[in-house]
Design an enzyme around this catalytic site. Structure first.
Site, PDB file in Angstrom:
ATOM      1  N   SER A   1       2.235   4.057  -7.786  1.00  0.00           N
ATOM      2  CA  SER A   1       1.936   2.682  -8.167  1.00  0.00           C
ATOM      3  C   SER A   1       2.905   1.763  -7.441  1.00  0.00           C
ATOM      4  O   SER A   1       4.076   2.129  -7.248  1.00  0.00           O
ATOM      5  CB  SER A   1       2.131   2.514  -9.681  1.00  0.00           C
ATOM      6  OG  SER A   1       2.229   1.144 -10.007  1.00  0.00           O
TER       7      SER A   1
ATOM      8  N   LEU B   1       0.818  -1.215   0.000  1.00  0.00           N
ATOM      9  CA  LEU B   1       0.000   0.000   0.000  1.00  0.00           C
ATOM     10  C   LEU B   1       0.853   1.266   0.000  1.00  0.00           C
ATOM     11  O   LEU B   1       1.867   1.342   0.692  1.00  0.00           O
ATOM     12  CB  LEU B   1      -0.921  -0.010   1.226  1.00  0.00           C
ATOM     13  CG  LEU B   1      -1.812  -1.256   1.355  1.00  0.00           C
ATOM     14  CD1 LEU B   1      -2.686  -1.158   2.596  1.00  0.00           C
ATOM     15  CD2 LEU B   1      -2.676  -1.456   0.105  1.00  0.00           C
ATOM     16  N   HIS B   2       0.419   2.243  -0.783  1.00  0.00           N
ATOM     17  CA  HIS B   2       1.070   3.547  -0.823  1.00  0.00           C
ATOM     18  C   HIS B   2       0.000   4.612  -0.594  1.00  0.00           C
ATOM     19  O   HIS B   2      -1.177   4.280  -0.354  1.00  0.00           O
ATOM     20  CB  HIS B   2       1.805   3.745  -2.149  1.00  0.00           C
ATOM     21  CG  HIS B   2       0.974   3.442  -3.359  1.00  0.00           C
ATOM     22  ND1 HIS B   2      -0.159   4.155  -3.684  1.00  0.00           N
ATOM     23  CD2 HIS B   2       1.091   2.482  -4.315  1.00  0.00           C
ATOM     24  CE1 HIS B   2      -0.676   3.678  -4.794  1.00  0.00           C
ATOM     25  NE2 HIS B   2       0.044   2.636  -5.189  1.00  0.00           N
TER      26      HIS B   2
ATOM     27  N   GLN C   1      -5.520 -12.577 -12.624  1.00  0.00           N
ATOM     28  CA  GLN C   1      -5.414 -11.399 -13.490  1.00  0.00           C
ATOM     29  C   GLN C   1      -4.010 -11.185 -14.038  1.00  0.00           C
ATOM     30  O   GLN C   1      -3.758 -10.188 -14.717  1.00  0.00           O
ATOM     31  CB  GLN C   1      -5.917 -10.163 -12.757  1.00  0.00           C
ATOM     32  CG  GLN C   1      -5.026  -9.666 -11.631  1.00  0.00           C
ATOM     33  CD  GLN C   1      -5.728  -8.578 -10.827  1.00  0.00           C
ATOM     34  OE1 GLN C   1      -6.683  -8.822 -10.105  1.00  0.00           O
ATOM     35  NE2 GLN C   1      -5.272  -7.341 -10.971  1.00  0.00           N
TER      36      GLN C   1
ATOM     37  N   HIS D   1      -3.446   4.227  -2.194  1.00  0.00           N
ATOM     38  CA  HIS D   1      -4.396   3.302  -1.558  1.00  0.00           C
ATOM     39  C   HIS D   1      -4.996   3.935  -0.296  1.00  0.00           C
ATOM     40  O   HIS D   1      -6.191   3.783  -0.020  1.00  0.00           O
ATOM     41  CB  HIS D   1      -3.687   2.012  -1.121  1.00  0.00           C
ATOM     42  CG  HIS D   1      -3.129   1.190  -2.241  1.00  0.00           C
ATOM     43  ND1 HIS D   1      -1.778   1.073  -2.476  1.00  0.00           N
ATOM     44  CD2 HIS D   1      -3.740   0.416  -3.165  1.00  0.00           C
ATOM     45  CE1 HIS D   1      -1.577   0.266  -3.500  1.00  0.00           C
ATOM     46  NE2 HIS D   1      -2.744  -0.140  -3.951  1.00  0.00           N
TER      47      HIS D   1
ATOM     48  N   GLN E   1      -8.640   5.841  -9.901  1.00  0.00           N
ATOM     49  CA  GLN E   1      -8.824   6.167 -11.331  1.00  0.00           C
ATOM     50  C   GLN E   1      -7.545   5.993 -12.134  1.00  0.00           C
ATOM     51  O   GLN E   1      -7.555   6.137 -13.347  1.00  0.00           O
ATOM     52  CB  GLN E   1      -9.328   7.606 -11.478  1.00  0.00           C
ATOM     53  CG  GLN E   1     -10.802   7.731 -11.130  1.00  0.00           C
ATOM     54  CD  GLN E   1     -11.270   9.169 -11.030  1.00  0.00           C
ATOM     55  OE1 GLN E   1     -10.525  10.098 -11.325  1.00  0.00           O
ATOM     56  NE2 GLN E   1     -12.502   9.356 -10.585  1.00  0.00           N
ATOM     57  N   LYS E   2      -6.447   5.689 -11.464  1.00  0.00           N
ATOM     58  CA  LYS E   2      -5.216   5.415 -12.230  1.00  0.00           C
ATOM     59  C   LYS E   2      -5.467   4.234 -13.163  1.00  0.00           C
ATOM     60  O   LYS E   2      -5.028   4.227 -14.296  1.00  0.00           O
ATOM     61  CB  LYS E   2      -4.045   5.120 -11.296  1.00  0.00           C
ATOM     62  CG  LYS E   2      -2.723   5.202 -12.044  1.00  0.00           C
ATOM     63  CD  LYS E   2      -1.638   4.464 -11.354  1.00  0.00           C
ATOM     64  CE  LYS E   2      -1.804   3.027 -11.652  1.00  0.00           C
ATOM     65  NZ  LYS E   2      -0.719   2.138 -11.453  1.00  0.00           N
TER      66      LYS E   2
END
Ligand code: PAF
Length: 283
Positions: free
Chosen positions: A187, A33-34, A61, A37, A150-151
Protein backbone atom coordinates in the site's frame (compact mmCIF):
# COMPACT_ATOMS: atom_id res chain seq x y z
CA UNK A 1 4.50 6.22 -23.55
CA UNK A 2 2.89 9.64 -23.33
CA UNK A 3 1.71 11.50 -20.25
CA UNK A 4 -1.31 13.68 -20.95
CA UNK A 5 -3.00 16.09 -18.58
CA UNK A 6 -6.27 17.05 -20.26
CA UNK A 7 -9.47 15.14 -20.95
CA UNK A 8 -9.50 16.29 -24.59
CA UNK A 9 -5.96 15.00 -25.22
CA UNK A 10 -6.73 11.62 -23.66
CA UNK A 11 -9.94 11.22 -25.63
CA UNK A 12 -8.06 11.97 -28.87
CA UNK A 13 -5.27 9.50 -28.06
CA UNK A 14 -7.67 6.70 -27.08
CA UNK A 15 -9.80 7.30 -30.14
CA UNK A 16 -6.69 6.90 -32.37
CA UNK A 17 -5.90 3.60 -30.64
CA UNK A 18 -9.49 2.43 -31.16
CA UNK A 19 -9.34 3.35 -34.86
CA UNK A 20 -6.32 1.06 -35.09
CA UNK A 21 -8.59 -1.70 -33.80
CA UNK A 22 -7.06 -1.86 -30.33
CA UNK A 23 -8.89 -3.01 -27.22
CA UNK A 24 -8.48 -0.50 -24.43
CA UNK A 25 -7.52 -1.34 -20.84
CA UNK A 26 -7.46 1.01 -17.89
CA UNK A 27 -5.93 1.04 -14.40
CA UNK A 28 -7.16 3.96 -12.26
CA UNK A 29 -4.64 4.85 -9.53
CA UNK A 30 -3.68 7.64 -7.19
CA UNK A 31 0.00 7.20 -8.10
CA UNK A 32 2.95 6.41 -5.82
CA UNK A 33 2.99 3.13 -7.68
CA UNK A 34 4.26 -0.08 -6.10
CA UNK A 35 4.40 -3.71 -7.22
CA UNK A 36 0.67 -4.08 -6.50
CA UNK A 37 -0.20 -1.40 -9.06
CA UNK A 38 2.27 -2.82 -11.59
CA UNK A 39 0.52 -6.21 -11.30
CA UNK A 40 -2.77 -4.49 -12.23
CA UNK A 41 -1.11 -2.92 -15.27
CA UNK A 42 0.34 -6.29 -16.28
CA UNK A 43 -3.11 -7.86 -16.06
CA UNK A 44 -4.57 -5.07 -18.23
CA UNK A 45 -1.72 -5.57 -20.73
CA UNK A 46 -2.48 -9.29 -20.92
CA UNK A 47 -6.12 -8.66 -21.75
CA UNK A 48 -6.03 -5.55 -23.93
CA UNK A 49 -3.80 -3.88 -26.52
CA UNK A 50 -3.57 -0.32 -25.23
CA UNK A 51 -3.40 0.41 -21.50
CA UNK A 52 -4.16 3.78 -19.95
CA UNK A 53 -3.09 4.37 -16.33
CA UNK A 54 -4.66 7.33 -14.59
CA UNK A 55 -2.82 9.04 -11.74
CA UNK A 56 -5.06 11.36 -9.79
CA UNK A 57 -5.19 11.95 -6.03
CA UNK A 58 -8.92 12.50 -5.95
CA UNK A 59 -9.82 15.16 -3.35
CA UNK A 60 -13.47 14.10 -3.36
CA UNK A 61 -12.72 10.77 -1.67
CA UNK A 62 -10.74 12.24 1.25
CA UNK A 63 -12.55 13.37 4.38
CA UNK A 64 -11.62 16.34 6.58
CA UNK A 65 -8.45 15.57 8.55
CA UNK A 66 -7.43 12.71 6.24
CA UNK A 67 -4.12 12.54 4.36
CA UNK A 68 -5.03 14.39 1.12
CA UNK A 69 -2.21 16.92 1.51
CA UNK A 70 0.44 14.45 2.64
CA UNK A 71 -0.54 11.68 0.17
CA UNK A 72 2.68 10.91 -1.74
CA UNK A 73 2.87 12.42 -5.24
CA UNK A 74 5.71 10.84 -7.21
CA UNK A 75 4.85 11.35 -10.89
CA UNK A 76 8.41 11.06 -12.28
CA UNK A 77 9.07 7.72 -10.53
CA UNK A 78 5.61 6.48 -11.50
CA UNK A 79 6.21 7.34 -15.16
CA UNK A 80 9.46 5.38 -15.17
CA UNK A 81 7.79 2.29 -13.68
CA UNK A 82 4.93 2.51 -16.20
CA UNK A 83 7.35 2.89 -19.10
CA UNK A 84 9.27 -0.17 -17.89
CA UNK A 85 6.14 -2.34 -17.63
CA UNK A 86 4.91 -1.26 -21.08
CA UNK A 87 1.84 0.92 -20.32
CA UNK A 88 0.81 3.02 -23.31
CA UNK A 89 -0.59 6.21 -21.84
CA UNK A 90 -0.60 8.04 -18.50
CA UNK A 91 -3.49 10.36 -17.73
CA UNK A 92 -2.46 12.73 -14.93
CA UNK A 93 -5.13 15.45 -14.69
CA UNK A 94 -5.13 18.34 -12.24
CA UNK A 95 -8.00 18.77 -9.79
CA UNK A 96 -9.26 21.72 -11.85
CA UNK A 97 -9.31 19.58 -15.00
CA UNK A 98 -11.46 17.00 -13.19
CA UNK A 99 -13.56 19.47 -11.17
CA UNK A 100 -13.48 22.75 -13.16
CA UNK A 101 -16.38 24.26 -11.21
CA UNK A 102 -15.16 22.80 -7.91
CA UNK A 103 -16.64 19.84 -6.01
CA UNK A 104 -19.44 21.66 -4.18
CA UNK A 105 -22.20 21.47 -6.80
CA UNK A 106 -20.73 18.51 -8.67
CA UNK A 107 -22.90 15.50 -9.54
CA UNK A 108 -22.19 12.61 -7.21
CA UNK A 109 -22.55 8.89 -7.75
CA UNK A 110 -23.76 7.09 -4.68
CA UNK A 111 -23.92 3.31 -4.36
CA UNK A 112 -26.12 2.38 -1.41
CA UNK A 113 -25.94 -0.75 0.76
CA UNK A 114 -22.56 -2.02 -0.38
CA UNK A 115 -20.95 1.34 0.53
CA UNK A 116 -22.38 1.17 4.05
CA UNK A 117 -20.36 0.03 7.07
CA UNK A 118 -16.71 -1.07 7.03
CA UNK A 119 -14.65 1.71 5.32
CA UNK A 120 -17.90 3.46 4.38
CA UNK A 121 -18.82 3.66 8.07
CA UNK A 122 -15.48 5.13 9.14
CA UNK A 123 -15.00 7.38 6.13
CA UNK A 124 -18.33 9.11 5.40
CA UNK A 125 -18.57 10.21 1.75
CA UNK A 126 -15.47 8.22 0.77
CA UNK A 127 -17.18 5.78 -1.57
CA UNK A 128 -19.28 8.53 -3.12
CA UNK A 129 -16.00 10.26 -4.00
CA UNK A 130 -14.56 7.01 -5.37
CA UNK A 131 -17.66 6.12 -7.41
CA UNK A 132 -17.87 9.65 -8.79
CA UNK A 133 -14.26 9.86 -9.91
CA UNK A 134 -14.17 6.31 -11.26
CA UNK A 135 -17.30 6.91 -13.33
CA UNK A 136 -15.71 10.11 -14.70
CA UNK A 137 -12.45 8.33 -15.49
CA UNK A 138 -14.28 5.45 -17.20
CA UNK A 139 -16.33 7.95 -19.22
CA UNK A 140 -13.21 9.88 -20.24
CA UNK A 141 -11.21 6.83 -21.35
CA UNK A 142 -13.99 4.41 -22.34
CA UNK A 143 -11.99 1.22 -21.64
CA UNK A 144 -13.15 -2.31 -22.49
CA UNK A 145 -11.56 -3.58 -19.27
CA UNK A 146 -10.66 -1.77 -16.04
CA UNK A 147 -8.55 -3.46 -13.36
CA UNK A 148 -8.68 -2.75 -9.60
CA UNK A 149 -6.89 -4.35 -6.65
CA UNK A 150 -8.73 -6.62 -4.23
CA UNK A 151 -6.92 -5.06 -1.28
CA UNK A 152 -9.66 -2.42 -1.45
CA UNK A 153 -12.31 -5.14 -1.28
CA UNK A 154 -15.29 -2.92 -0.51
CA UNK A 155 -14.17 -0.39 -3.13
CA UNK A 156 -14.11 -3.13 -5.76
CA UNK A 157 -17.63 -4.23 -4.73
CA UNK A 158 -18.83 -0.61 -4.95
CA UNK A 159 -17.29 -0.15 -8.41
CA UNK A 160 -18.72 -3.44 -9.72
CA UNK A 161 -22.19 -2.49 -8.50
CA UNK A 162 -21.92 1.02 -9.96
CA UNK A 163 -20.79 -0.30 -13.36
CA UNK A 164 -23.63 -2.85 -13.33
CA UNK A 165 -26.35 -0.42 -12.20
CA UNK A 166 -25.29 2.35 -14.59
CA UNK A 167 -24.89 -0.10 -17.52
CA UNK A 168 -21.31 1.03 -18.09
CA UNK A 169 -19.89 -0.85 -21.09
CA UNK A 170 -16.76 -2.01 -19.27
CA UNK A 171 -15.61 -5.24 -17.72
CA UNK A 172 -14.46 -4.63 -14.15
CA UNK A 173 -11.69 -7.04 -13.12
CA UNK A 174 -10.21 -7.55 -9.66
CA UNK A 175 -6.63 -8.60 -9.01
CA UNK A 176 -5.40 -10.41 -5.89
CA UNK A 177 -3.51 -8.37 -3.31
CA UNK A 178 0.24 -8.29 -3.71
CA UNK A 179 2.05 -8.75 -0.39
CA UNK A 180 5.49 -8.24 1.08
CA UNK A 181 7.27 -11.47 2.11
CA UNK A 182 6.01 -11.09 5.67
CA UNK A 183 2.39 -10.90 4.46
CA UNK A 184 1.79 -7.14 4.69
CA UNK A 185 -0.44 -6.00 1.83
CA UNK A 186 1.43 -3.50 -0.36
CA UNK A 187 0.00 0.00 0.00
CA UNK A 188 1.20 3.52 -0.66
CA UNK A 189 0.35 4.26 2.99
CA UNK A 190 2.95 1.69 4.21
CA UNK A 191 5.49 4.43 3.48
CA UNK A 192 4.12 6.36 6.48
CA UNK A 193 5.17 3.58 8.91
CA UNK A 194 8.25 3.84 11.14
CA UNK A 195 10.58 0.81 11.22
CA UNK A 196 9.00 -0.28 14.49
CA UNK A 197 5.45 0.03 13.12
CA UNK A 198 6.46 -1.75 9.90
CA UNK A 199 7.56 -4.73 12.03
CA UNK A 200 4.15 -4.87 13.74
CA UNK A 201 2.05 -4.37 10.59
CA UNK A 202 2.03 -8.01 9.29
CA UNK A 203 0.03 -8.96 12.42
CA UNK A 204 -3.03 -7.55 10.64
CA UNK A 205 -2.97 -10.25 7.92
CA UNK A 206 -1.99 -12.94 10.44
CA UNK A 207 -5.02 -12.01 12.55
CA UNK A 208 -7.29 -12.39 9.52
CA UNK A 209 -5.75 -15.80 8.84
CA UNK A 210 -6.44 -16.86 12.44
CA UNK A 211 -10.08 -15.79 12.13
CA UNK A 212 -10.46 -17.76 8.89
CA UNK A 213 -8.89 -20.83 10.52
CA UNK A 214 -11.27 -20.57 13.48
CA UNK A 215 -14.36 -20.41 11.25
CA UNK A 216 -13.04 -23.23 9.08
CA UNK A 217 -12.45 -25.22 12.26
CA UNK A 218 -16.18 -25.01 13.00
CA UNK A 219 -16.56 -22.00 15.29
CA UNK A 220 -19.68 -19.96 14.60
CA UNK A 221 -19.64 -17.57 17.57
CA UNK A 222 -18.69 -14.84 15.10
CA UNK A 223 -19.02 -11.88 17.47
CA UNK A 224 -16.78 -13.57 20.04
CA UNK A 225 -14.19 -14.50 17.38
CA UNK A 226 -14.08 -10.84 16.33
CA UNK A 227 -13.84 -9.57 19.92
CA UNK A 228 -10.90 -11.86 20.64
CA UNK A 229 -9.12 -10.93 17.41
CA UNK A 230 -9.64 -7.19 18.05
CA UNK A 231 -8.05 -7.67 21.45
CA UNK A 232 -5.04 -9.38 19.83
CA UNK A 233 -4.64 -6.41 17.45
CA UNK A 234 -4.82 -3.98 20.38
CA UNK A 235 -2.31 -6.05 22.37
CA UNK A 236 0.07 -5.85 19.40
CA UNK A 237 -0.12 -2.05 19.45
CA UNK A 238 -2.76 -1.46 16.76
CA UNK A 239 -6.00 0.43 17.15
CA UNK A 240 -8.67 -1.54 15.28
CA UNK A 241 -11.08 0.65 13.32
CA UNK A 242 -13.26 -2.28 12.23
CA UNK A 243 -12.92 -6.01 11.96
CA UNK A 244 -15.80 -7.90 10.40
CA UNK A 245 -16.82 -11.16 8.79
CA UNK A 246 -19.03 -10.79 5.73
CA UNK A 247 -20.46 -12.71 2.81
CA UNK A 248 -17.71 -12.54 0.15
CA UNK A 249 -20.16 -12.08 -2.70
CA UNK A 250 -22.28 -9.17 -1.47
CA UNK A 251 -20.70 -8.07 1.83
CA UNK A 252 -23.91 -8.98 3.70
CA UNK A 253 -23.54 -10.16 7.32
CA UNK A 254 -22.57 -13.83 7.64
CA UNK A 255 -24.89 -16.60 8.74
CA UNK A 256 -24.15 -20.29 9.20
CA UNK A 257 -25.24 -20.81 5.57
CA UNK A 258 -22.67 -18.43 4.13
CA UNK A 259 -20.26 -20.62 2.17
CA UNK A 260 -17.89 -17.97 0.80
CA UNK A 261 -16.70 -15.50 3.41
CA UNK A 262 -14.39 -12.54 3.64
CA UNK A 263 -12.90 -11.09 6.78
CA UNK A 264 -12.07 -7.40 6.47
CA UNK A 265 -10.15 -5.09 8.74
CA UNK A 266 -8.91 -1.55 9.10
CA UNK A 267 -6.55 -0.67 11.91
CA UNK A 268 -4.43 2.29 12.87
CA UNK A 269 -0.75 1.99 13.59
CA UNK A 270 0.05 5.39 15.00
CA UNK A 271 -1.75 7.73 12.60
CA UNK A 272 -1.52 5.37 9.62
CA UNK A 273 -4.68 3.52 8.71
CA UNK A 274 -4.03 0.11 7.17
CA UNK A 275 -6.67 -2.07 5.55
CA UNK A 276 -6.62 -5.72 4.55
CA UNK A 277 -8.96 -8.62 3.91
CA UNK A 278 -8.96 -12.37 3.36
CA UNK A 279 -11.46 -14.38 1.34
CA UNK A 280 -12.05 -17.97 2.37
CA UNK A 281 -14.50 -20.86 2.00
CA UNK A 282 -16.11 -22.29 5.08
CA UNK A 283 -14.76 -25.76 4.31
O1 PAF B 1 -7.84 2.73 -5.22
C1 PAF B 1 -7.48 3.88 -5.56
O2 PAF B 1 -6.30 4.17 -5.75
C2 PAF B 1 -8.53 4.95 -5.74
O3 PAF B 1 -9.55 4.84 -4.78
C3 PAF B 1 -9.13 5.01 -7.16
C4 PAF B 1 -9.86 3.73 -7.52
C5 PAF B 1 -8.00 5.25 -8.16
C6 PAF B 1 -10.12 6.17 -7.26
O4 PAF B 1 -9.52 7.39 -6.97
Amino acid sequence: MNTLHTIAQVRAAVSRARQEGKRIGMVPTMGNLHAGHIALVEKALQRTDYVVVSIFVNPMQFGPGEDLDSYPRTLAEDQKKLLDVGAHLVFAPTASEMYPEGMEGHTRVSVPVVSEGLCGGSRPGHFEGVATVVSKLLNIVGPDVAVFGQKDYQQLAVIRKMAHDLCLPVQIMGHPTIRAEDGLALSSRNGYLSAEQRAIAPILQRTLQQIAAEVQGGRNDYAQIITEASQRLSDAGMRPDYLDLRNAENLAPVSDDTAELVVLAAAYLGTTRLIDNLEFSRS
